[in-house]
Design an enzyme around this catalytic site. Structure first.
Site, short mmCIF file in Angstrom:
data_model
loop_
_atom_site.label_atom_id
_atom_site.label_comp_id
_atom_site.label_asym_id
_atom_site.label_seq_id
_atom_site.Cartn_x
_atom_site.Cartn_y
_atom_site.Cartn_z
N CYS A 125 -3.81 -7.54 -8.41
CA CYS A 125 -4.83 -7.72 -7.38
C CYS A 125 -5.65 -8.99 -7.61
O CYS A 125 -5.18 -10.07 -7.29
CB CYS A 125 -5.71 -6.48 -7.27
SG CYS A 125 -6.43 -6.34 -5.63
N HIS B 260 -1.81 -2.53 -6.47
CA HIS B 260 -2.17 -1.87 -7.72
C HIS B 260 -1.05 -0.91 -8.13
O HIS B 260 -1.19 0.31 -7.94
CB HIS B 260 -3.47 -1.07 -7.54
CG HIS B 260 -4.69 -1.91 -7.41
ND1 HIS B 260 -5.33 -2.44 -8.50
CD2 HIS B 260 -5.38 -2.29 -6.33
CE1 HIS B 260 -6.38 -3.13 -8.09
NE2 HIS B 260 -6.44 -3.06 -6.78
N GLU C 218 -0.41 0.19 -10.87
CA GLU C 218 -0.88 1.13 -11.91
C GLU C 218 -1.30 2.47 -11.31
O GLU C 218 -1.27 3.48 -11.99
CB GLU C 218 -2.03 0.51 -12.72
CG GLU C 218 -3.36 0.36 -12.00
CD GLU C 218 -3.49 -0.95 -11.21
OE1 GLU C 218 -2.46 -1.53 -10.87
OE2 GLU C 218 -4.64 -1.37 -10.94
N1 GLN Z 1 -12.04 -9.12 -5.21
C1 GLN Z 1 -10.72 -9.24 -4.70
C2 GLN Z 1 -10.64 -8.83 -3.23
O1 GLN Z 1 -11.51 -8.17 -2.74
C3 GLN Z 1 -9.75 -8.44 -5.53
C4 GLN Z 1 -9.97 -6.96 -5.44
C5 GLN Z 1 -9.30 -6.19 -6.54
O2 GLN Z 1 -8.91 -6.76 -7.56
N2 GLN Z 1 -9.19 -4.88 -6.40
O3 GLN Z 1 -9.70 -9.15 -2.56
#
Ligand code: GLN
Length: 550
Positions: free
Chosen positions: A396, A520, A522
């Site tokens: 992410c 994600h 995970e």
């Molecule tokens: N801050 C980034 C976004 O909002 C990544 C979010 C995250 O890592 N869950 O896109």
């Protein structure tokens, strides 16, 4: 039906689903979720029952979306996009099951639902009261879950400790449920904590007794008591607890600290907890083959010798629970490769020299996150991994930072994300148009399962073994489409895109493992079905480690 509120959905037949309710006394945070999910593992994988877990959370938040992971640990995301307590992650992993919003009820969600119904006049002119309406809605929620999932057993974890104001109406609802569903369909398990003050050097049961007294005063009589403690519970303590609560001694169990959560289901089975639960619920014991796989996993964990050092960057390094799904994904994937992960935490906020930290490790993970703190340190780590052929997995935010790093180092652009620098000359990461007008914070991200089409012939395509995959998401920002061509012509490969053309995966051909994803993985990785991405990453770490030592 009790006067004033019908908590039985149409088509519901009492007795078709049984209920196990788990409460905790003395102190919180001593493994109620671990116990409950491990019991679920046994009932589902060993006995083959259809189990639906649910967690009641006393917080007035509607979900966990606005919670700060630094205070509360990770925000877990379900397939349907529900942002919830990390315990739901434990349930998914331990039960090898994907859950939905129906498996999670916070006080905020409950009251929100009640107020909305009241505004619509659905309480038919009645004054809306804790009893029957609030308790009724709790029971209705549970019974709807039972009906929808066709559960043999609904496994309820009541968050917090008995005696809290916050969960009192949940507990009252459970008392009513016990009465309405009947003896053979309801099993109450009370988890108590047995203190062992260092100065005394012996176990003391008074706090547990007081906790049980509070439970009894609420009209709830436990069928089973589980005594948590650091060390195994002595016979005399179990006897005291048994006499005090009139729970037979063979239903007062000891559950001391075990080294690994995956061992808990085996320990509970050897203690016979599942057998007693099934006896209380008049359900036959069954033998299902799935549990063999669990036992094999535990013996793999025991046999794994080779340690791999995995660096994890993050600003929440003080609260390890902020990254629990990543840690669990590493822990349950590693045994399949015969290795043991050892986490090296890297506080990126004050990072001076990435190389100094990364020289000794076998792989780097840059996890998700929000806000500008520590960003430059993480980018420095990614650069080190790219230049030194260190296996790298970006998740992410880690994906977005890999794009920024590449744009800076290889394209020579003064690039950034508008999240950290709104006026950046090269916004390689930017908000999606539909996110720009959002005012609310809760529930407004790109959430839950999203489809990705993988590019044939790429590393991720080989790892997943399929062209179309789905992973869970929780983010607002995206790779700016204006820069995709430039980045690709400079050698970066976007190996997965959403059907609408958003960048989902990247990799670097020629590097042993430089892979990142906007998703994600995970969150979906489970002990019995580990994430292909984590497997590929650990395999690369193993090869890296062997090449270093040979
Ligand atoms: N801050 C980034 C976004 O909002 C990544 C979010 C995250 O890592 N869950 O896109």
């Amino acid at each position: 039906m009790p006067e004033g509120f019908n908590s039985f959905p149409s088509g519901y037949k009492p007795g078709k689903s049984k209920y196990i309710v788990v409460t905790g006394s003395v102190i919180s945070g001593v493994g109620k979720g671990t116990f409950t999910s491990s019991l679920g593992t046994l009932l589902r994988l060993l006995h083959g029952y259809r189990v639906s877990p649910i967690k009641f959370d006393g917080y007035l938040n509607c979900d966990a979306g606005t919670l700060n992971p630094y205070r509360h640990g990770e925000v877990f995301v379900l397939e349907d996009g529900t942002e919830c307590d990390l315990d739901l992650g434990t349930y998914e992993r331990m039960l090898n099951l994907n859950l939905t919003r129906d498996n999670y009820l916070t006080a905020g969600k409950l009251f929100n639902l009640i107020i909305q119904k009241e505004r619509k006049g659905e309480y038919l002119g009645r004054d809306v009261q804790f009893i029957p309406h609030v308790t009724g809605e709790v029971k209705l929620f549970l019974r709807n879950l039972a009906l929808k999932t066709q559960a043999d057993i609904v496994l309820v974890e009541v968050g917090g400790t008995v005696g809290d104001l916050e969960n009192s109406y949940f507990l009252e609802a459970m008392r009513e449920l016990a009465y309405e569903e009947g003896k053979e369909n309801f099993c109450l398990i009370s988890i108590v904590y047995i203190l062992e003050p260092k100065s005394l050097g012996e176990q003391k049961s008074k706090a547990a007794q007081l906790g049980l007294k509070t439970l009894l005063s609420l009209g709830l009589k436990p069928d089973i008591i589980v005594c948590r403690a650091e060390r195994p519970i002595s016979q005399s303590i179990r006897e005291k607890i048994s006499v005090y609560s009139d729970v037979p001694l063979n239903r007062v169990f000891s559950l001391h600290d075990l080294t690994n959560i995956h061992r808990v289901p085996l320990f509970l089975r050897d203690s016979g907890v599942d057998q007693e639960v099934l006896r209380i619920l008049s359900l036959p014991e069954r033998k299902n083959q799935e549990f063999r796989k669990w036992e094999e996993l535990v013996s793999r964990i025991d046999q794994a010798r080779k340690k791999l050092k995995i660096a994890l960057t993050g600003k929440y390094t003080a609260v390890k629970d902020s990254y629990i799904s990543i840690l669990k994904a590493l822990e349950h994937t590693a045994p399949y490769l015969g290795v043991k992960p050892e986490i090296v935490w890297i506080e990126s906020t004050e990072l001076k020299d990435a190389g100094k930290h990364l020289e000794q490790v076998d792989g780097l993970i840059v996890p998700g996150g929000f806000g500008a703190r520590g960003i430059e340190g993480k980018i420095a780590c990614i650069r080190y991994a790219r230049e030194n052929r260190l296996p790298f997995l970006g998740l992410c935010l880690g994906f977005q930072l890999a794009v920024i790093e590449y744009a800076r180092s290889v394209l020579g652009l003064d690039a950034n994300s508008t999240e950290f620098q709104p006026e950046t000359p090269h916004p390689v990461i930017d908000l999606m148009p539909e996110q720009k007008d959002q005012k609310n914070l809760g529930g407004t991200m790109r959430l839950g399962l999203q489809e990705t089409i993988l590019k044939p012939g790429t590393l991720v395509h080989r790892l997943y073994g399929r062209e179309r995959i789905q992973e869970r998401h929780r983010h607002r920002y995206e790779v700016n489409p204006k820069y995709v061509e430039k980045l690709e012509s400079a050698g970066l490969v976007f190996s997965g895109r959403s059907p609408s053309g958003l960048m989902e995966f990247l990799e670097l051909p020629g590097h042993p493992f430089f892979v990142a994803t906007q998703s994600h993985p995970e969150f979906s990785s489970k002990p019995l079905s580990p994430s292909p991405l984590f497997k590929g990453f650990l395999q690369a770490c193993l090869e890296y480690s062997e090449s270093r030592t040979s």
